[in-house]
Design an enzyme around this catalytic site. Structure first.
Site: not given
Length: 445
Positions: A85, A88, A192, A283
């Site tokens: 992404h 990110e 991410h 994440e």
């Protein structure tokens, strides 16, 4: 060797003084840095492109290892992917810092040296450079998340649960799918932002037997939980489970992907189901595009976890399957009792297999057309401490009668890449390269 050692010493000395600057390098700067690293360390790095973005930016992968240009039997393939992404951006920064850390400490740091001598590490710092270039430096907004065509790349992969194997794929997704065909990756993670948690497969479900108590459970769930906890507990804060003020609590800093929220067309499920590569989604920051002043702290929090996770590529058992003539065989089915994968694990073009398993006793069955089915029990120790999984080779015996070939389930055949007529010309080099490799492979058989 003297020149190489001298280069390492000089680079290590310069890195200790200056190091790679903690900031967001644009695509041109990142490309130049990767080329500089490759020129400085030609013996332990290899730089290549796996394809291009919609706007024509190269998707660069740097390979690090004792033999970076080619696979060696018994040396597992590992990969990190960042910036899927575009907004990110922390993963992109951390993977460049990881490259700097590994190259500057090879031969001087025992852990780094053993990691690169025992595995081949592939790093794709940015899978979505177009999105990055259009991003706004915001914590939670979506500007720059998608690729140039406005598509979420982490919803665009084939999904066995959705049955969407024939839809069109974005250029960046096709590049990764093609990449997975060229290397037998064993372990992977994609980085991410927007939370602090290690998420593991499955990300999706169609309500079948995999759905248990709100979790979508894979046959290798115990291994995935172990991998997620390895990252979480090696991280400075992730294992606390409540790092972000506006996020839910994650017990031990891990979550089953589907339990968190269903995600169709995700990359980690595709890696696991079709490419036999166990992948986590990491994440790694509450803020997707935090101020640059926070980057050094994020690196220090994630550095030990990034290293510890690479080392997990040595879990379980590995080996070569040979036929009755002692020749390595491709596509032999290697099944572990009690782990019925949606797509069976098979030997690669070198006759190798890798199965990430926790310590214990396992019964493994190998089947190959025209040969007797072979079932053996192995005792697996904890491989990461020794930087090597258990090596167990299988020697098949020919049948006295003809045997039908073991067929892949229809759902496990390679998904259609959705190549349209308009972009077929841009893929010609890739197709040509693939055909050339296949021809060479036939000549060598």
């Amino acid at each position: 060797m003297f020149v190489f050692t001298l280069c390492l010493f000089l680079w290590s000395w310069l890195s200790s003084i200056y190091g790679l600057e903690f900031r967001y390098h644009n695509s041109m700067e990142m490309e130049q840095y990767l080329k500089d690293i490759n020129r400085m360390f030609p013996d332990i790095t290899h730089l290549h492109g796996i394809g291009q973005s919609v706007e024509g930016r190269e998707l660069w992968v740097l390979i690090l290892g004792q033999h970076p240009r080619e696979h060696r039997t018994g040396i597992p393939e590992f990969k990190y992917v960042g910036n899927m992404h575009g907004n990110e951006a922390v993963g992109r920064v951390l993977l460049l810092q990881l490259i700097d850390y590994l190259t500057s400490r090879y031969l001087s740091d025992p852990l780094v040296t053993r990691l690169l001598n025992s595995s081949r590490v592939h790093i794709l710092p940015s899978m979505n450079p177009d999105g990055f270039e259009s991003s706004a430096r915001e914590c939670m907004y979506t500007i720059g998340r998608y690729n140039k065509n406005g598509v979420d790349l982490n919803r665009n992969f084939p999904d066995l649960f959705e049955g969407n194997t024939e839809r069109e794929r974005e250029k960046e997704v096709r590049a990764v799918m093609d990449w997975l065909k060229t290397e037998s990756f064993v372990l992977s993670a994609n980085l991410h932002g927007g939370a602090v948690v290690a998420s593991y497969p499955y990300d999706n479900s169609n309500g079948g037997s995999e759905l248990q108590g709100g979790h979508s459970i894979s046959p290798d769930d115990d291994v995935f939980v172990h991998l997620a906890k390895t990252y979480s507990y090696s991280h400075r804060e992730m294992h606390n489970g409540n790092s972000c003020y506006d996020s839910q609590d994650f017990t031990q800093g891990i979550t089953n992907g589907y339990y968190w929220y269903p995600l169709p067309g995700g990359m980690q499920d595709y890696n696991y189901v079709w490419a036999q590569c166990l992948e986590l989604t990491l994440e790694i920051s509450c803020c997707k595009f935090p101020p640059e002043a926070q980057l050094p702290g994020l690196w220090e929090a994630n550095k030990p976890a990034l290293l510890a996770y690479i080392q997990q590529v040595h879990l379980g058992v590995k080996g070569v399957v040979t036929d009755s003539y002692g020749k390595p065989v491709r596509n032999a089915v290697v099944e572990v009792a009690g782990r019925r994968n949606l797509c069976p694990f098979r030997t690669d073009r070198n006759g190798e297999y890798y199965r990430l398993l926790l310590p214990g006793n396992y019964t493994i069955t190998v089947t190959y057309p025209g040969h007797k089915t072979l079932t053996q029990t192995v005792q697996v120790q904890y491989g990461p401490d020794a930087f090597s999984a258990l090596t167990h080779n299988f020697f098949l015996q020919k049948n006295d009668y003809s045997s039908k070939a073991t067929q892949l389930p229809q759902s496990c055949t390679t998904p259609n890449l959705g190549i349209t007529e308009s972009d077929s010309a841009t893929l010609l080099p890739t197709v040509f390269t693939t055909l050339t490799l296949l021809l060479l492979q036939r000549l060598l058989l």
